[in-house]
Scaffold this motif. Sequence first.
Motif, PDB file in Angstrom:
ATOM      1  N   SER A 109      28.132   8.022  63.355  1.00 32.36           N
ATOM      2  CA  SER A 109      27.721   9.426  63.350  1.00 32.36           C
ATOM      3  C   SER A 109      28.051  10.135  62.045  1.00 32.36           C
ATOM      4  O   SER A 109      28.889   9.682  61.261  1.00 32.36           O
ATOM      5  CB  SER A 109      28.349  10.149  64.536  1.00 32.36           C
ATOM      6  OG  SER A 109      29.716   9.867  64.586  1.00 32.36           O
ATOM      7  N   CYS A 110      27.387  11.247  61.853  1.00 34.27           N
ATOM      8  CA  CYS A 110      27.517  12.066  60.644  1.00 34.27           C
ATOM      9  C   CYS A 110      28.920  12.692  60.576  1.00 34.27           C
ATOM     10  O   CYS A 110      29.407  13.204  61.578  1.00 34.27           O
ATOM     11  CB  CYS A 110      26.441  13.148  60.712  1.00 34.27           C
ATOM     12  SG  CYS A 110      26.653  14.536  59.604  1.00 34.27           S
ATOM     13  N   PRO A 111      29.584  12.652  59.417  1.00 36.66           N
ATOM     14  CA  PRO A 111      30.935  13.214  59.337  1.00 36.66           C
ATOM     15  C   PRO A 111      30.989  14.722  59.584  1.00 36.66           C
ATOM     16  O   PRO A 111      32.002  15.244  60.044  1.00 36.66           O
ATOM     17  CB  PRO A 111      31.385  12.888  57.910  1.00 36.66           C
ATOM     18  CG  PRO A 111      30.169  12.537  57.154  1.00 36.66           C
ATOM     19  CD  PRO A 111      29.162  12.039  58.146  1.00 36.66           C
ATOM     20  N   ALA A 112      29.894  15.422  59.322  1.00 35.02           N
ATOM     21  CA  ALA A 112      29.920  16.878  59.469  1.00 35.02           C
ATOM     22  C   ALA A 112      29.671  17.320  60.910  1.00 35.02           C
ATOM     23  O   ALA A 112      30.483  18.021  61.497  1.00 35.02           O
ATOM     24  CB  ALA A 112      28.910  17.513  58.529  1.00 35.02           C
ATOM     25  N   CYS A 113      28.550  16.890  61.507  1.00 27.27           N
ATOM     26  CA  CYS A 113      28.199  17.397  62.839  1.00 27.27           C
ATOM     27  C   CYS A 113      28.563  16.421  63.952  1.00 27.27           C
ATOM     28  O   CYS A 113      28.434  16.748  65.130  1.00 27.27           O
ATOM     29  CB  CYS A 113      26.709  17.727  62.898  1.00 27.27           C
ATOM     30  SG  CYS A 113      25.651  16.267  62.812  1.00 27.27           S
ATOM     31  N   LYS A 114      29.014  15.225  63.596  1.00 23.89           N
ATOM     32  CA  LYS A 114      29.402  14.175  64.545  1.00 23.89           C
ATOM     33  C   LYS A 114      28.245  13.659  65.396  1.00 23.89           C
ATOM     34  O   LYS A 114      28.460  12.951  66.376  1.00 23.89           O
ATOM     35  CB  LYS A 114      30.535  14.645  65.474  1.00 23.89           C
ATOM     36  CG  LYS A 114      31.861  14.898  64.776  1.00 23.89           C
ATOM     37  CD  LYS A 114      32.930  15.127  65.826  1.00 23.89           C
ATOM     38  CE  LYS A 114      34.284  15.399  65.234  1.00 23.89           C
ATOM     39  NZ  LYS A 114      35.300  15.655  66.250  1.00 23.89           N
ATOM     40  N   THR A 125      25.813  11.084  56.022  1.00 18.97           N
ATOM     41  CA  THR A 125      25.738  12.533  56.233  1.00 18.97           C
ATOM     42  C   THR A 125      24.269  12.947  56.292  1.00 18.97           C
ATOM     43  O   THR A 125      23.485  12.580  55.414  1.00 18.97           O
ATOM     44  CB  THR A 125      26.430  13.272  55.063  1.00 18.97           C
ATOM     45  OG1 THR A 125      27.759  12.784  54.960  1.00 18.97           O
ATOM     46  CG2 THR A 125      26.455  14.773  55.289  1.00 18.97           C
ATOM     47  N   HIS A 126      23.886  13.681  57.342  1.00 15.30           N
ATOM     48  CA  HIS A 126      22.503  14.162  57.441  1.00 15.30           C
ATOM     49  C   HIS A 126      22.169  15.017  56.223  1.00 15.30           C
ATOM     50  O   HIS A 126      23.033  15.741  55.732  1.00 15.30           O
ATOM     51  CB  HIS A 126      22.325  15.045  58.688  1.00 15.30           C
ATOM     52  CG  HIS A 126      22.494  14.317  59.974  1.00 15.30           C
ATOM     53  ND1 HIS A 126      23.376  14.737  60.950  1.00 15.30           N
ATOM     54  CD2 HIS A 126      21.895  13.196  60.452  1.00 15.30           C
ATOM     55  CE1 HIS A 126      23.307  13.903  61.976  1.00 15.30           C
ATOM     56  NE2 HIS A 126      22.429  12.962  61.704  1.00 15.30           N
ATOM     57  N   SER A 127      20.907  14.981  55.814  1.00 12.98           N
ATOM     58  CA  SER A 127      20.529  15.794  54.644  1.00 12.98           C
ATOM     59  C   SER A 127      20.803  17.275  54.925  1.00 12.98           C
ATOM     60  O   SER A 127      21.225  18.014  54.048  1.00 12.98           O
ATOM     61  CB  SER A 127      19.064  15.557  54.289  1.00 12.98           C
ATOM     62  OG  SER A 127      18.266  15.757  55.428  1.00 12.98           O
ATOM     63  N   TRP A 128      20.618  17.692  56.196  1.00 11.66           N
ATOM     64  CA  TRP A 128      20.832  19.104  56.533  1.00 11.66           C
ATOM     65  C   TRP A 128      22.309  19.448  56.749  1.00 11.66           C
ATOM     66  O   TRP A 128      22.650  20.587  56.992  1.00 11.66           O
ATOM     67  CB  TRP A 128      19.999  19.499  57.760  1.00 11.66           C
ATOM     68  CG  TRP A 128      20.241  18.634  58.971  1.00 11.66           C
ATOM     69  CD1 TRP A 128      21.166  18.840  59.948  1.00 11.66           C
ATOM     70  CD2 TRP A 128      19.545  17.436  59.318  1.00 11.66           C
ATOM     71  NE1 TRP A 128      21.105  17.835  60.885  1.00 11.66           N
ATOM     72  CE2 TRP A 128      20.114  16.962  60.527  1.00 11.66           C
ATOM     73  CE3 TRP A 128      18.502  16.699  58.725  1.00 11.66           C
ATOM     74  CZ2 TRP A 128      19.674  15.782  61.148  1.00 11.66           C
ATOM     75  CZ3 TRP A 128      18.068  15.534  59.362  1.00 11.66           C
ATOM     76  CH2 TRP A 128      18.645  15.092  60.553  1.00 11.66           C
ATOM     77  N   CYS A 129      23.187  18.460  56.671  1.00 14.63           N
ATOM     78  CA  CYS A 129      24.625  18.725  56.833  1.00 14.63           C
ATOM     79  C   CYS A 129      25.363  18.650  55.497  1.00 14.63           C
ATOM     80  O   CYS A 129      26.578  18.817  55.443  1.00 14.63           O
ATOM     81  CB  CYS A 129      25.247  17.725  57.804  1.00 14.63           C
ATOM     82  SG  CYS A 129      24.719  17.943  59.507  1.00 14.63           S
ATOM     83  N   ARG A 130      24.620  18.378  54.427  1.00 22.25           N
ATOM     84  CA  ARG A 130      25.248  18.118  53.128  1.00 22.25           C
ATOM     85  C   ARG A 130      26.125  19.257  52.626  1.00 22.25           C
ATOM     86  O   ARG A 130      27.107  19.019  51.928  1.00 22.25           O
ATOM     87  CB  ARG A 130      24.190  17.806  52.050  1.00 22.25           C
ATOM     88  CG  ARG A 130      23.280  16.672  52.387  1.00 22.25           C
ATOM     89  CD  ARG A 130      23.607  15.346  51.804  1.00 22.25           C
ATOM     90  NE  ARG A 130      24.769  15.244  50.953  1.00 22.25           N
ATOM     91  CZ  ARG A 130      25.220  14.104  50.494  1.00 22.25           C
ATOM     92  NH1 ARG A 130      24.598  12.988  50.778  1.00 22.25           N
ATOM     93  NH2 ARG A 130      26.273  14.057  49.745  1.00 22.25           N
TER      94      ARG A 130
END
Length: 248
Positions: A47-52, A60-65
């Motif tokens: 999973s993405c480190p920002a939004c899990k 990391t999702h492009s929208w969570c960068r």
Amino acid sequence: MIKLYWRKIYKFFLDILFPIECVGCGQEDLWLCEQCLATIKLKEIDSCPACKKISSFGKTHSWCREQTSLDGMIVAASFDNKLLRNTIHKYKYNFIKELATPLSMILINKIMELDKKEDKPNWVNLLFSSDLILLPIPLHKRRLRWRDFNQAEMLSKKLAGNFYLNHRPYILKRKRYTTAQTELKREQRFDNIKNAFQVTKEWQDKLKNAKILLVDDVATTGATLNECGRTLKERGAREVWGLVLARG
Ligand SMILES: [Zn+2]
Ligand SMILES: [Zn+2]
């Protein structure tokens, strides 16, 4: 000095109270047997480190960068696994250095799993090459004195040995002592760790375009990894990933 002396006495009693036996089954003469280690399953969904939320390879999702400095984070296993939690606890708080070996196996196995997949992110392709730098999260010297070893550094050293990677534990250092993150709430953790790290003099001009894999035992909010990533990118690092045993 006196503190160190007490620590030695403390360790002496720990050794008597907790003789060498498997954290899982109690089998004597080793700290974690192979059968018990095998019950710690690798995480199958990354999973993405920002939004899990789910993201292949923990990218990391492009929208969570904007929310994290990390390009991605790999979490090897689940903190729901009680044996893993107990093992990490023994490793860090009963000072059982030997547990670095089985714990690093979990990281190695996870990386081997990723390596088998298609469309791997850049850093996985860089394994077995000298372009990737392994960097354990540094401890403040006060905490290092207390524990006598850096738990992240021992894991990262074993990984580096396994994959023939560059292990560079002295790129970052803590410039101030911070309250242990575990004692703080989520919002406080980001403030607590802000500007806690700096790139050492020797490395300040050597990080341009560097690709770095940060290694730590456990991440919770990811604030520490994020802050290290930010500090490294300020000095020109191009890609920074995190690798941890579990996310609490
Ligand atoms: Zn066992
Ligand atoms: Zn995300």
